[in-house]
Design a protein around this motif. Structure first.
Motif, PDB file in Angstrom:
ATOM      1  N   TYR A   1       0.841  -1.203   0.000  1.00  0.00           N
ATOM      2  CA  TYR A   1       0.000   0.000   0.000  1.00  0.00           C
ATOM      3  C   TYR A   1       0.879   1.258   0.000  1.00  0.00           C
ATOM      4  O   TYR A   1       0.832   2.061   0.930  1.00  0.00           O
ATOM      5  CB  TYR A   1      -0.916   0.008   1.220  1.00  0.00           C
ATOM      6  CG  TYR A   1      -1.874  -1.162   1.279  1.00  0.00           C
ATOM      7  CD1 TYR A   1      -3.109  -1.106   0.656  1.00  0.00           C
ATOM      8  CD2 TYR A   1      -1.531  -2.316   1.966  1.00  0.00           C
ATOM      9  CE1 TYR A   1      -3.993  -2.175   0.704  1.00  0.00           C
ATOM     10  CE2 TYR A   1      -2.405  -3.401   2.017  1.00  0.00           C
ATOM     11  CZ  TYR A   1      -3.632  -3.330   1.386  1.00  0.00           C
ATOM     12  OH  TYR A   1      -4.503  -4.382   1.442  1.00  0.00           O
ATOM     13  N   PRO A   2       1.669   1.458  -1.046  1.00  0.00           N
ATOM     14  CA  PRO A   2       2.623   2.576  -1.046  1.00  0.00           C
ATOM     15  C   PRO A   2       1.960   3.946  -1.035  1.00  0.00           C
ATOM     16  O   PRO A   2       2.562   4.933  -0.599  1.00  0.00           O
ATOM     17  CB  PRO A   2       3.433   2.359  -2.330  1.00  0.00           C
ATOM     18  CG  PRO A   2       2.524   1.548  -3.214  1.00  0.00           C
ATOM     19  CD  PRO A   2       1.767   0.649  -2.283  1.00  0.00           C
ATOM     20  N   GLN A   3       0.712   4.027  -1.507  1.00  0.00           N
ATOM     21  CA  GLN A   3       0.060   5.328  -1.626  1.00  0.00           C
ATOM     22  C   GLN A   3      -0.217   5.991  -0.281  1.00  0.00           C
ATOM     23  O   GLN A   3      -0.420   7.209  -0.207  1.00  0.00           O
ATOM     24  CB  GLN A   3      -1.251   5.199  -2.425  1.00  0.00           C
ATOM     25  CG  GLN A   3      -2.327   4.338  -1.781  1.00  0.00           C
ATOM     26  CD  GLN A   3      -2.242   2.875  -2.188  1.00  0.00           C
ATOM     27  OE1 GLN A   3      -1.151   2.327  -2.302  1.00  0.00           O
ATOM     28  NE2 GLN A   3      -3.397   2.257  -2.408  1.00  0.00           N
ATOM     29  N   TYR A   4      -0.196   5.219   0.807  1.00  0.00           N
ATOM     30  CA  TYR A   4      -0.505   5.787   2.131  1.00  0.00           C
ATOM     31  C   TYR A   4       0.740   6.277   2.868  1.00  0.00           C
ATOM     32  O   TYR A   4       0.639   6.791   3.976  1.00  0.00           O
ATOM     33  CB  TYR A   4      -1.251   4.753   2.978  1.00  0.00           C
ATOM     34  CG  TYR A   4      -2.585   4.371   2.384  1.00  0.00           C
ATOM     35  CD1 TYR A   4      -3.724   5.131   2.621  1.00  0.00           C
ATOM     36  CD2 TYR A   4      -2.695   3.255   1.546  1.00  0.00           C
ATOM     37  CE1 TYR A   4      -4.951   4.793   2.047  1.00  0.00           C
ATOM     38  CE2 TYR A   4      -3.910   2.915   0.976  1.00  0.00           C
ATOM     39  CZ  TYR A   4      -5.029   3.688   1.226  1.00  0.00           C
ATOM     40  OH  TYR A   4      -6.239   3.356   0.653  1.00  0.00           O
ATOM     41  N   ASP A   5       1.918   6.078   2.265  1.00  0.00           N
ATOM     42  CA  ASP A   5       3.178   6.584   2.839  1.00  0.00           C
ATOM     43  C   ASP A   5       3.477   5.989   4.218  1.00  0.00           C
ATOM     44  O   ASP A   5       4.064   6.643   5.076  1.00  0.00           O
ATOM     45  CB  ASP A   5       3.135   8.117   2.928  1.00  0.00           C
ATOM     46  CG  ASP A   5       4.509   8.736   3.119  1.00  0.00           C
ATOM     47  OD1 ASP A   5       5.493   8.180   2.597  1.00  0.00           O
ATOM     48  OD2 ASP A   5       4.608   9.770   3.807  1.00  0.00           O
ATOM     49  N   TRP A   6       3.068   4.741   4.430  1.00  0.00           N
ATOM     50  CA  TRP A   6       3.280   4.115   5.737  1.00  0.00           C
ATOM     51  C   TRP A   6       4.756   3.911   6.059  1.00  0.00           C
ATOM     52  O   TRP A   6       5.126   3.826   7.224  1.00  0.00           O
ATOM     53  CB  TRP A   6       2.542   2.787   5.812  1.00  0.00           C
ATOM     54  CG  TRP A   6       1.052   2.953   5.894  1.00  0.00           C
ATOM     55  CD1 TRP A   6       0.365   4.085   6.258  1.00  0.00           C
ATOM     56  CD2 TRP A   6       0.059   1.974   5.594  1.00  0.00           C
ATOM     57  NE1 TRP A   6      -0.982   3.858   6.210  1.00  0.00           N
ATOM     58  CE2 TRP A   6      -1.205   2.579   5.808  1.00  0.00           C
ATOM     59  CE3 TRP A   6       0.112   0.646   5.175  1.00  0.00           C
ATOM     60  CZ2 TRP A   6      -2.393   1.882   5.615  1.00  0.00           C
ATOM     61  CZ3 TRP A   6      -1.076  -0.039   4.977  1.00  0.00           C
ATOM     62  CH2 TRP A   6      -2.318   0.570   5.204  1.00  0.00           C
ATOM     63  N   LYS A   7       5.578   3.839   5.050  1.00  0.00           N
ATOM     64  CA  LYS A   7       7.008   3.661   5.311  1.00  0.00           C
ATOM     65  C   LYS A   7       7.572   4.863   6.070  1.00  0.00           C
ATOM     66  O   LYS A   7       8.495   4.734   6.866  1.00  0.00           O
ATOM     67  CB  LYS A   7       7.768   3.462   4.003  1.00  0.00           C
ATOM     68  CG  LYS A   7       9.077   2.697   4.182  1.00  0.00           C
ATOM     69  CD  LYS A   7       9.591   2.190   2.853  1.00  0.00           C
ATOM     70  CE  LYS A   7      10.767   1.257   3.040  1.00  0.00           C
ATOM     71  NZ  LYS A   7      10.428   0.004   3.722  1.00  0.00           N
ATOM     72  N   SER A   8       6.972   6.031   5.836  1.00  0.00           N
ATOM     73  CA  SER A   8       7.408   7.243   6.537  1.00  0.00           C
ATOM     74  C   SER A   8       6.564   7.534   7.766  1.00  0.00           C
ATOM     75  O   SER A   8       7.100   7.858   8.833  1.00  0.00           O
ATOM     76  CB  SER A   8       7.349   8.448   5.589  1.00  0.00           C
ATOM     77  OG  SER A   8       8.242   8.292   4.511  1.00  0.00           O
ATOM     78  N   ASN A   9       5.238   7.409   7.641  1.00  0.00           N
ATOM     79  CA  ASN A   9       4.387   7.834   8.768  1.00  0.00           C
ATOM     80  C   ASN A   9       3.999   6.708   9.720  1.00  0.00           C
ATOM     81  O   ASN A   9       3.419   6.967  10.784  1.00  0.00           O
ATOM     82  CB  ASN A   9       3.130   8.554   8.255  1.00  0.00           C
ATOM     83  CG  ASN A   9       2.243   7.655   7.402  1.00  0.00           C
ATOM     84  OD1 ASN A   9       1.926   6.533   7.750  1.00  0.00           O
ATOM     85  ND2 ASN A   9       1.811   8.199   6.251  1.00  0.00           N
TER      86      ASN A   9
END
Length: 212
Positions: free
Chosen positions: A166-174
């Motif tokens: 799910y890259p569109q949610y920016d979970w890697k950063s947030n």
């Protein structure tokens, strides 16, 4: 230097959680038991450390602890029982998995649900394990600081894996926290099976409950 123990002469577990304020993902908690005379001047509240330092310390914690464990409560469970009870449940699940049974528990925060030793027989009418809640305990006691590091790093690793799908949610950063980019993605793409639907993800008129 953080204190090694609150209860003197007892096998003491420190507990903390991570991810309570997130819009997505499971909540994680950890329990750590150190030797009573343990010392480590590098341990501190996980929020005061870099990601690299947290992961370095995770290896040291797992090596030096008498016992440690991580407990997880899913978004679906959070929606059913609310995040406060989910945080307690995650800590209880971590305590359940310890290879050494604690005689006392110290918890970061100001609330906790009494924990019973599952190895006690029902006929014995067991008493809860003594516990003490300590506000900002992750900056005061080594075992709580260690638990905060384990909970944070294992949860971050989990969110990084989800972010690949799910890259569109920016979970890697947030990491699932309610950043502007995260909320904008929810508005544009809707929710995933990992979002906590009991949270205020967006104003009701803007929220799509179609799983992506």
């Amino acid at each position: 230097m953080l204190a090694s123990h609150y209860y003197k002469g007892k096998i003491e577990a420190g507990c903390d959680e991570a991810g309570r304020g997130c819009l997505a993902g499971s909540v994680y908690a950890a329990a750590v038991i150190f030797p009573e005379d343990y010392q480590n001047d590098e341990l501190n509240d996980s929020k005061q450390l870099t990601d690299k330092k947290r992961h370095q310390l995770r290896t040291i914690i797992e090596r030096d602890a008498i016992a440690w464990a991580v407990g997880i409560v899913t978004p679906q469970e959070i929606d059913k029982i609310n995040i406060l009870n989910a945080s307690f449940l995650a800590m209880h699940r971590a305590l359940d998995q310890l290879s050494v049974r604690p005689e006392a528990i110290i918890i970061d925060g100001n609330r906790f649900k009494p924990y019973y030793n599952l190895l006690s027989l029902p006929s014995e009418h067991p008493s809860p394990v003594p516990h003490t809640c300590i506000v900002k305990g992750d900056g005061k006691y080594l075992s709580i600081a260690a638990a905060s590091i384990l909970a944070k790093t294992y949860r971050d690793d989990y969110m990084d894996l989800l972010a690949e799908d799910y890259p569109q949610y920016d979970w890697k950063s947030n990491k699932g926290y309610p950043t502007r980019k995260h909320r904008e993605a929810i508005k544009q793409y809707g929710v995933t099976p990992y979002h906590r639907l009991s949270y205020n993800l967006l104003p009701p008129e803007e929220l799509s409950l179609d799983f992506k």
